[in-house]
Design a protein around this motif. Structure first.
Motif, PDB file in Angstrom:
ATOM      1  N   LEU A 476       5.810   0.267  -2.106  1.00 22.75           N
ATOM      2  CA  LEU A 476       5.462  -0.028  -0.714  1.00 22.75           C
ATOM      3  C   LEU A 476       4.267  -0.970  -0.597  1.00 22.75           C
ATOM      4  CD1 LEU A 476       5.939   3.496   0.896  1.00 22.75           C
ATOM      5  CD2 LEU A 476       7.245   1.438   1.432  1.00 22.75           C
ATOM      6  N   LYS A 477       3.438  -1.036  -1.653  1.00 20.87           N
ATOM      7  CA  LYS A 477       2.273  -1.935  -1.601  1.00 20.87           C
ATOM      8  C   LYS A 477       2.694  -3.397  -1.464  1.00 20.87           C
ATOM      9  CE  LYS A 477      -1.110   0.885  -4.073  1.00 20.87           C
ATOM     10  NZ  LYS A 477      -1.979   0.994  -5.279  1.00 20.87           N
ATOM     11  N   GLY A 478       3.838  -3.745  -2.021  1.00 25.34           N
ATOM     12  CA  GLY A 478       4.302  -5.134  -1.939  1.00 25.34           C
ATOM     13  C   GLY A 478       5.375  -5.351  -0.895  1.00 25.34           C
ATOM     14  N   TYR A 479       5.571  -4.379  -0.028  1.00 27.26           N
ATOM     15  CA  TYR A 479       6.633  -4.478   0.972  1.00 27.26           C
ATOM     16  C   TYR A 479       6.178  -5.324   2.168  1.00 27.26           C
ATOM     17  CZ  TYR A 479      10.352  -3.011   4.175  1.00 27.26           C
ATOM     18  OH  TYR A 479      11.401  -2.994   5.031  1.00 27.26           O
ATOM     19  N   ASP A 480       7.063  -6.161   2.668  1.00 23.68           N
ATOM     20  CA  ASP A 480       6.759  -7.023   3.816  1.00 23.68           C
ATOM     21  C   ASP A 480       7.106  -6.280   5.108  1.00 23.68           C
ATOM     22  OD1 ASP A 480       6.299  -9.001   5.639  1.00 23.68           O
ATOM     23  OD2 ASP A 480       7.702 -10.452   4.785  1.00 23.68           O
ATOM     24  N   TRP A 481       6.094  -5.748   5.767  1.00 28.67           N
ATOM     25  CA  TRP A 481       6.324  -4.947   6.978  1.00 28.67           C
ATOM     26  C   TRP A 481       6.701  -5.815   8.184  1.00 28.67           C
ATOM     27  CZ3 TRP A 481       7.108  -0.114   6.064  1.00 28.67           C
ATOM     28  CH2 TRP A 481       6.472   0.498   4.985  1.00 28.67           C
TER      29      TRP A 481
END
Length: 579
Positions: A476-481
């Motif tokens: 989730l740290k690299g997820y594009d919200w």
């Protein structure tokens, strides 16, 4: 009235943080509540249920228990020290690699990390025994006239525990080391700093959060060890977890077992508090190498002087470190030795599973599949294997759902309760497993879930939640919200966004987390030792029972089965993460 109602509505608004509610409720019921009940038992008279501290007084007044407490802390501290000390060069070597190449080598660390403690201990018994592999080599080559005592003493326990804990220390240190800015050391070198000065005054302080985190996790995990000291140690190496098992299963002395459990938890919490004071708990899961909090100029000055002294002492060995172009033959040779140490149990167990002899002799005198046939023809072994698979699949599903939603909650929320939730999600990994098992056994005995598959699934899910939480949180740290926000602006509801966008994009991390949860359950013994009740035996529990009776090649065949399953799961997890 309407204003008050509006105020309460605002407070109870279902934001992202509420996604963590199911996991927190699960942890509260099956971890926090049993721990509180154990604390209550430790201060309760067995006959009158009145408040008393007599059980703690018994612990303080009985020299044998205080001695065992000291042995537990000493062995755990030595295990943590050697795991970090011996694993540091390997972690540093791995951290210097590109990501793709590092992940391939990390598999050789993950394999012994996820391999069952029983399998590893079984292999070390074969290698360290009086007629084991190491003594056979020593006496056969004339290096020793008689067998050397390598087992049933502290040396054997330390070897087995360091082997079990070193992968955890390495996996904890690598992310912090990989995030250290290598340009700082190069800049210092260009200004004339020697290799020893660059390491001790620049590189080592920046990796200190990872070193401390590795030491913390290995120390806390070692506090609850009982498999290695039970088989590789003697009476002088009895640890607290072994005494807790005796108090519960043989003496049925719940009050005193609760006292010993409380002592382990207090030691773990004290270690965590000290770590948090200096580094902050977030460094346990982040790749940040920032050094935590500052506690006084005098402490910093003392640390700088100590590191400067170490730089001066090691400066004569600068040339042994390798060439400035990066070639380090001595370090590479050391890395190969450590990898050999980590993989030795697997290399020993596999040939013994195919031996034609009835005894465990290495090398095997001939090839045979008879011991695998014995395993597959045994209704007891097959029943235990099927149960392990069923419980592991259910655990993987439950732990991934609970840990995944909790990770999503913290990733999307800036609530002031995030720090508390983060600590609670890691609690099952921090509290010694033996304490969790005792607390769950006491709770499930009252609600009728002992000797049930549901009880095993609950216990294993509790242990697996931190791993799924960390694995999915890392993705989730690299997820594009912005993708989710864009869907929301187009009219998609939260459930629709989660179902059609978030979960599909996180599919690889979710599957990898589920596989890790599966392995956690499949290899787990501590919970099964209590909850199975002798009726719902899992594969590790059945192996534990047979090892007490006699070491035989059938156990080697079972060990190979476990190794193959764990290896396949880890390979699948790595491929899924890459995709």
């Amino acid at each position: 009235m309407s204003a008050a109602r509006a105020g309460w509505t605002g407070r109870l608004k279902l934001g992202p943080i509420w996604l963590a509610a199911p996991a927190l409720a699960f942890i509260a019921v099956f971890l926090v509540l049993p721990m509180l009940r154990l604390i209550g038992l430790s201060m309760q008279d067995a006959d009158t249920a009145a408040f008393t501290l007599s059980h703690y007084q018994k612990l303080a007044d009985t020299p044998v228990y205080m001695r065992i407490l000291g042995i537990t802390f000493r062995i755990s501290a030595l295990t943590a020290l050697f795991s970090v000390l011996l694993g540091y060069p390997l972690a540093s070597w791995l951290a210097a690699m590109p990501d793709d190449k590092r992940n391939k080598w990390l598999f050789l660390v993950l394999l012994p990390f996820w391999t069952s403690y029983l399998v590893k201990t079984f292999a070390w018994m074969i290698m360290l025994g009086d007629k084991g592999l190491i003594n056979s080599i020593l006496t056969g080559t004339g290096m020793a006239e008689d067998s050397v005592s390598l087992m049933y003493n502290e040396l054997g326990v330390i070897i087995g525990m360091v082997h079990a804990m070193m992968p955890l220390a390495i996996l904890t240190m690598v992310p912090v080391m990989a995030n250290v800015d290598k340009r700082l050391s190069l800049a210092a070198g260009s200004m004339g700093a020697r290799r020893s000065q660059r390491f001790w005054l620049i590189e080592f302080p920046l990796t200190m959060p990872g070193v401390a985190a590795g030491g913390l996790l290995t120390f806390i995990t070692s506090l609850g060890f009982f498999i290695v000291p039970a088989y590789l140690g003697g009476r002088g190496e009895t640890m607290l977890a072994q005494i807790i098992i005796v108090q519960v299963q043989q003496l049925v002395n719940w009050a005193f077992a609760a006292v010993l459990s409380v002592m382990l938890v207090v030691a773990a919490l004290l270690s965590i508090w000290l770590y948090d004071r200096f580094f902050g708990l977030s460094t346990l899961t982040s790749a940040s190498s920032a050094g935590g909090k500052t506690h006084g100029q005098w402490l910093r000055a003392l640390g700088q002087k100590t590191l400067a002294g170490l730089a001066w002492l090691t400066s004569p060995f600068d040339r042994l470190g390798g060439r400035e172009d990066g070639r380090q033959p001595i370090k590479f040779a050391y890395v190969l030795v450590i990898f050999f140490f980590l993989l030795a149990p697997a290399m020993i167990v596999v040939p013994l599973a195919f031996t034609s002899d009835r005894a465990l002799t290495f090398p095997p005198p001939g090839f045979s599949m008879r011991w695998f046939q014995t395993y597959f023809d045994s209704a007891i072994w097959i029943s235990a294997t099927i149960r392990s698979f069923g419980v592991a699949f259910a655990t993987a599903f439950a732990a991934t759902v609970l840990g995944g939603f909790a990770a999503l909650a913290l990733a999307r929320s800036d609530s002031r309760y995030s720090r508390v939730i983060f600590g609670l999600m890691l609690a099952p990994m921090i509290v010694p497993r033996i304490v969790i098992a005792v607390g769950l056994f006491y709770l499930m005995a009252q609600i009728g879930l002992v000797a049930s598959n549901i009880g095993l699934i609950i216990g294993h899910t509790l242990l697996a939640i931190p791993f799924t939480f960390i694995a999915i949180g890392a993705v989730l740290k690299g997820y594009d919200w912005q993708l989710d926000d864009a869907a929301s602006t187009l009219g998609a509801g939260r459930i629709t966004v989660l179902r059609l966008i978030t979960l599909p994009l996180l599919r690889g991390g979710i599957i990898a987390a589920a596989l890790f949860a599966f392995v956690t359950s499949f290899d787990e013994l501590t919970i099964a030792l209590f909850i199975s009740g002798g009726l719902k035996s899992t594969l590790p529990k059945q192996m534990w029972d047979d090892m007490y009776l006699q070491l035989n090649p059938t156990l080697a065949a079972v060990s190979v089965v476990i190794l193959v399953i764990v290896t396949l799961m880890l390979v699948a997890a790595q491929r899924v993460q890459k995709s």
